[in-house]
Motif scaffolding. Structure first.
Motif, mmCIF file in Angstrom:
data_model
loop_
_atom_site.group_PDB
_atom_site.id
_atom_site.type_symbol
_atom_site.label_atom_id
_atom_site.label_comp_id
_atom_site.label_asym_id
_atom_site.label_seq_id
_atom_site.Cartn_x
_atom_site.Cartn_y
_atom_site.Cartn_z
ATOM 1 N N GLU A 1 -3.431 6.286 -15.470
ATOM 2 C CA GLU A 1 -2.086 5.734 -15.281
ATOM 3 C C GLU A 1 -2.195 4.464 -14.435
ATOM 4 O O GLU A 1 -2.931 4.440 -13.441
ATOM 5 C CB GLU A 1 -1.218 6.792 -14.599
ATOM 6 N N PRO A 2 -1.504 3.378 -14.806
ATOM 7 C CA PRO A 2 -1.728 2.075 -14.163
ATOM 8 C C PRO A 2 -1.553 2.056 -12.647
ATOM 9 O O PRO A 2 -2.386 1.495 -11.932
ATOM 10 C CB PRO A 2 -0.700 1.168 -14.852
ATOM 11 N N VAL A 3 -0.473 2.643 -12.131
ATOM 12 C CA VAL A 3 -0.217 2.563 -10.693
ATOM 13 C C VAL A 3 -1.292 3.304 -9.902
ATOM 14 O O VAL A 3 -1.842 2.783 -8.920
ATOM 15 C CB VAL A 3 1.182 3.126 -10.351
ATOM 16 N N SER A 4 -1.614 4.520 -10.319
ATOM 17 C CA SER A 4 -2.639 5.286 -9.606
ATOM 18 C C SER A 4 -4.014 4.636 -9.757
ATOM 19 O O SER A 4 -4.846 4.712 -8.850
ATOM 20 C CB SER A 4 -2.674 6.732 -10.107
ATOM 21 N N LYS A 5 -4.242 3.988 -10.893
ATOM 22 C CA LYS A 5 -5.522 3.293 -11.082
ATOM 23 C C LYS A 5 -5.633 2.116 -10.125
ATOM 24 O O LYS A 5 -6.677 1.924 -9.486
ATOM 25 C CB LYS A 5 -5.665 2.827 -12.531
ATOM 26 N N TRP A 6 -4.579 1.335 -10.013
ATOM 27 C CA TRP A 6 -4.585 0.225 -9.066
ATOM 28 C C TRP A 6 -4.761 0.726 -7.637
ATOM 29 O O TRP A 6 -5.497 0.129 -6.841
ATOM 30 C CB TRP A 6 -3.292 -0.577 -9.189
ATOM 31 N N THR B 1 -17.210 -2.247 -11.065
ATOM 32 C CA THR B 1 -16.529 -1.040 -11.547
ATOM 33 C C THR B 1 -15.017 -1.215 -11.522
ATOM 34 O O THR B 1 -14.310 -0.807 -12.461
ATOM 35 C CB THR B 1 -16.923 0.179 -10.695
ATOM 36 N N VAL B 2 -14.512 -1.808 -10.467
ATOM 37 C CA VAL B 2 -13.065 -2.025 -10.351
ATOM 38 C C VAL B 2 -12.563 -2.952 -11.457
ATOM 39 O O VAL B 2 -11.553 -2.665 -12.117
ATOM 40 C CB VAL B 2 -12.724 -2.591 -8.956
ATOM 41 N N ILE B 3 -13.253 -4.060 -11.682
ATOM 42 C CA ILE B 3 -12.849 -4.973 -12.755
ATOM 43 C C ILE B 3 -12.925 -4.270 -14.107
ATOM 44 O O ILE B 3 -12.031 -4.407 -14.958
ATOM 45 C CB ILE B 3 -13.735 -6.233 -12.757
ATOM 46 N N HIS B 4 -13.988 -3.513 -14.307
ATOM 47 C CA HIS B 4 -14.166 -2.746 -15.545
ATOM 48 C C HIS B 4 -12.990 -1.796 -15.769
ATOM 49 O O HIS B 4 -12.410 -1.742 -16.859
ATOM 50 C CB HIS B 4 -15.481 -1.965 -15.448
ATOM 51 N N ALA B 5 -12.627 -1.060 -14.728
ATOM 52 C CA ALA B 5 -11.547 -0.074 -14.855
ATOM 53 C C ALA B 5 -10.192 -0.735 -15.086
ATOM 54 O O ALA B 5 -9.386 -0.268 -15.909
ATOM 55 C CB ALA B 5 -11.500 0.799 -13.603
ATOM 56 N N LEU B 6 -9.924 -1.819 -14.368
ATOM 57 C CA LEU B 6 -8.619 -2.465 -14.478
ATOM 58 C C LEU B 6 -8.398 -3.106 -15.844
ATOM 59 O O LEU B 6 -7.257 -3.247 -16.290
ATOM 60 C CB LEU B 6 -8.462 -3.518 -13.376
ATOM 61 N N GLN B 7 -9.472 -3.492 -16.510
ATOM 62 C CA GLN B 7 -9.331 -4.140 -17.809
ATOM 63 C C GLN B 7 -9.163 -3.146 -18.958
ATOM 64 O O GLN B 7 -8.825 -3.543 -20.070
ATOM 65 C CB GLN B 7 -10.546 -5.033 -18.082
ATOM 66 N N VAL C 1 -7.125 11.266 -11.029
ATOM 67 C CA VAL C 1 -7.792 12.132 -12.009
ATOM 68 C C VAL C 1 -6.794 13.121 -12.600
ATOM 69 O O VAL C 1 -6.767 13.360 -13.816
ATOM 70 C CB VAL C 1 -8.971 12.885 -11.358
ATOM 71 N N GLY C 2 -5.958 13.696 -11.730
ATOM 72 C CA GLY C 2 -4.967 14.655 -12.199
ATOM 73 C C GLY C 2 -3.956 14.039 -13.146
ATOM 74 O O GLY C 2 -3.601 14.635 -14.177
ATOM 75 N N ILE C 3 -3.493 12.839 -12.824
ATOM 76 C CA ILE C 3 -2.527 12.167 -13.705
ATOM 77 C C ILE C 3 -3.174 11.835 -15.046
ATOM 78 O O ILE C 3 -2.562 11.995 -16.111
ATOM 79 C CB ILE C 3 -1.989 10.896 -13.031
ATOM 80 N N ALA C 4 -4.426 11.386 -15.004
ATOM 81 C CA ALA C 4 -5.128 11.044 -16.245
ATOM 82 C C ALA C 4 -5.291 12.257 -17.156
ATOM 83 O O ALA C 4 -5.346 12.122 -18.386
ATOM 84 C CB ALA C 4 -6.493 10.446 -15.922
ATOM 85 N N ALA D 1 -6.610 12.545 7.710
ATOM 86 C CA ALA D 1 -7.582 11.634 7.100
ATOM 87 C C ALA D 1 -8.174 12.238 5.835
ATOM 88 O O ALA D 1 -8.227 11.585 4.779
ATOM 89 C CB ALA D 1 -8.686 11.306 8.099
ATOM 90 N N TRP D 2 -8.606 13.489 5.926
ATOM 91 C CA TRP D 2 -9.182 14.140 4.753
ATOM 92 C C TRP D 2 -8.133 14.345 3.658
ATOM 93 O O TRP D 2 -8.439 14.234 2.463
ATOM 94 C CB TRP D 2 -9.802 15.479 5.145
ATOM 95 N N SER D 3 -6.901 14.642 4.053
ATOM 96 C CA SER D 3 -5.829 14.810 3.062
ATOM 97 C C SER D 3 -5.557 13.503 2.332
ATOM 98 O O SER D 3 -5.343 13.487 1.110
ATOM 99 C CB SER D 3 -4.548 15.302 3.745
ATOM 100 N N GLY D 4 -5.566 12.402 3.085
ATOM 101 C CA GLY D 4 -5.365 11.101 2.460
ATOM 102 C C GLY D 4 -6.473 10.759 1.485
ATOM 103 O O GLY D 4 -6.216 10.271 0.375
ATOM 104 N N VAL D 5 -7.714 11.028 1.888
ATOM 105 C CA VAL D 5 -8.849 10.772 1.001
ATOM 106 C C VAL D 5 -8.752 11.633 -0.253
ATOM 107 O O VAL D 5 -8.978 11.161 -1.373
ATOM 108 C CB VAL D 5 -10.177 11.043 1.742
ATOM 109 N N ALA D 6 -8.397 12.900 -0.066
ATOM 110 C CA ALA D 6 -8.267 13.802 -1.213
ATOM 111 C C ALA D 6 -7.182 13.321 -2.169
ATOM 112 O O ALA D 6 -7.351 13.359 -3.399
ATOM 113 C CB ALA D 6 -7.960 15.218 -0.730
ATOM 114 N N ALA D 7 -6.069 12.853 -1.619
ATOM 115 C CA ALA D 7 -4.973 12.380 -2.465
ATOM 116 C C ALA D 7 -5.392 11.158 -3.274
ATOM 117 O O ALA D 7 -5.130 11.073 -4.482
ATOM 118 C CB ALA D 7 -3.753 12.055 -1.605
ATOM 119 N N VAL D 8 -6.057 10.217 -2.616
ATOM 120 C CA VAL D 8 -6.464 8.985 -3.300
ATOM 121 C C VAL D 8 -7.464 9.279 -4.410
ATOM 122 O O VAL D 8 -7.443 8.640 -5.469
ATOM 123 C CB VAL D 8 -7.059 7.982 -2.288
#
Length: 212
Positions: free
Chosen positions: A175-180, A163-169, A26-29, A14-21
């Motif tokens: 990076e688009p996929v990780s942002k979505w 915030t989500v609408i702001h970020a997606l626009q 951030v790392g890709i950006a 669970a914590w690993s999944g949260v950390a990955a998400v």
């Protein structure tokens, strides 16, 4: 395998999944081709926004006790600390963008910017400010806890959605996929937790037979 071992594995996953998400976007950006053409205040402001979005995914999970170590008072305490951190990221985001482009930032804050995403960003910002004031003034306001909690939850939903609408626009460093992925995770976490804490658990509590 004992129950304690299975519990430890589930908690670790669970914590690993949260950390990955939260960390992967951030790392890709950080390797975005947009960054070399940006000045440092813009980069700091932009990454503060990305980190803030990541924290919005984690924030609702803590008071719900979904993650190991966040059960009960510990989760609520971490929820408060993370809320303060989100306030800091918003301040850095707005401050960095102001230093990078004062006129554009002022236009956005005054809701006269031609960019549609600025409206959602300002909405989210004021939602965070209102939430901070609500938390700090809880006793002074004299609201019943149920009313205070309802307002708090409503503001949280507004902040996450805006915030989500702001970020997606925005077409920027993320990076688009990780942002979505991150945006959908934040929406899902907020929706599931609100449904669980405000509907499912109270309903289950009402259905429990009396112990008297």
């Amino acid at each position: 395998m004992g129950s304690s071992s299975r519990g430890w594995i589930r908690a670790s996953l669970a914590w690993s999944g949260v950390a990955a998400v939260t960390i992967v976007p951030v790392g890709i950006a950080a390797f975005s081709p947009y960054l070399p053409s940006r000045n440092m205040p813009y980069i700091i402001g932009g990454f503060a926004g990305i980190v803030g979005l990541s924290l919005l995914f984690v924030q609702p999970l803590l008071p719900a006790g979904y993650l190991a170590g966040s059960e009960g008072p510990a989760g609520r305490r971490w929820h408060r600390w993370l809320g303060g951190t989100i306030v800091v990221t918003v301040a850095l985001h707005v401050g960095g963008l102001y230093l990078a482009s004062p006129d554009d930032t002022v236009d956005a804050l005054l809701l006269v910017s031609p960019t549609p995403f600025s409206v959602y960003g300002v909405t989210a910002m004021w939602g965070v400010v209102a939430t901070a004031v609500l938390v700090l003034s809880r006793r002074r306001l004299g609201l019943r806890y149920s009313v205070w909690r309802l307002i708090h939850n409503g503001l949280a939903a507004i902040v996450v959605f805006a915030t989500v609408i702001h970020a997606l626009q925005i077409e920027g460093a993320m990076e688009p996929v990780s942002k979505w992925m991150l945006c959908l995770a934040a929406l899902a976490a907020t929706g599931v937790v609100l449904l669980d804490l405000r509907v499912v658990r109270p309903f289950r509590a009402l259905r429990k037979p009396s112990m008297d």
